[in-house]
Design a protein around this motif. Sequence first.
Motif, PDB file in Angstrom:
ATOM      1  N   LEU A 166       1.120   2.379   4.138  1.00 53.35           N
ATOM      2  CA  LEU A 166      -0.025   2.485   5.036  1.00 53.35           C
ATOM      3  C   LEU A 166       0.001   1.441   6.138  1.00 53.35           C
ATOM      4  O   LEU A 166      -0.634   1.613   7.173  1.00 53.35           O
ATOM      5  N   PRO A 221       0.472  10.031   4.032  1.00 47.65           N
ATOM      6  CA  PRO A 221       0.258   8.802   3.260  1.00 47.65           C
ATOM      7  C   PRO A 221       0.353   9.060   1.763  1.00 47.65           C
ATOM      8  O   PRO A 221       0.163  10.191   1.303  1.00 47.65           O
ATOM      9  N   SER A 249       0.811  -1.214   0.000  1.00 53.93           N
ATOM     10  CA  SER A 249       0.000   0.000   0.000  1.00 53.93           C
ATOM     11  C   SER A 249       0.842   1.261   0.000  1.00 53.93           C
ATOM     12  O   SER A 249       0.312   2.348   0.095  1.00 53.93           O
ATOM     13  N   LYS A 282       2.344   5.062  12.106  1.00 61.68           N
ATOM     14  CA  LYS A 282       1.374   5.632  11.172  1.00 61.68           C
ATOM     15  C   LYS A 282       2.097   6.240   9.974  1.00 61.68           C
ATOM     16  O   LYS A 282       3.304   6.459  10.001  1.00 61.68           O
TER      17      LYS A 282
END
Length: 171
Positions: free
Chosen positions: A35, A84, A32, A80
């Motif tokens: 992520l 992103p 991803s 985290k």
Amino acid sequence: IGDISDNTVKRFDATTGQYIGVFIESNPKDLSGGLDGGFAGPRGLIFDKSGKLNLVNQNVGLPFNGAVLEFNSKTRVFLKAIIPPTDTNAPFAPRGMILWNSKVLFVADMGDSDVAGKLLTYTKNGKFLAELKPDPSLLPPGQFHPRGVVIGPDGFLYVSNFPDLATGLGG
């Protein structure tokens, strides 16, 4: 040091230069773009005052932009994606970054041979603030490909530039 050859962050002794070992490995199941803690093309690294490791991830060979990821530097656990790859202001090809006054994150986005780079600013939590651009009279269009950023002892922001990605000349 971010090692793009095997997508790890490695440790070295700062005094002797001796290799100590892998500090963080990419999550191989994560496709991803960061992520879930995976990375492809780790580059710039910083530790913030709380001891968290922030890493710029280029997402080399993946179909999305780069990202800025946060890890617990003691447990090495992914926390985290600060920025992103799905963020509309995510850097295309981040190389370096610096956190200034524990508030502003400067990210050098190198771009590629078809896309000019950018110097992007965010809050330390990843909220986009602005794109900083060089004076066009000093640098022709399309020749801004920032790689690294530092704050000098004079308080000024300094940016290394790689103007011609095709030839590798200049800078």
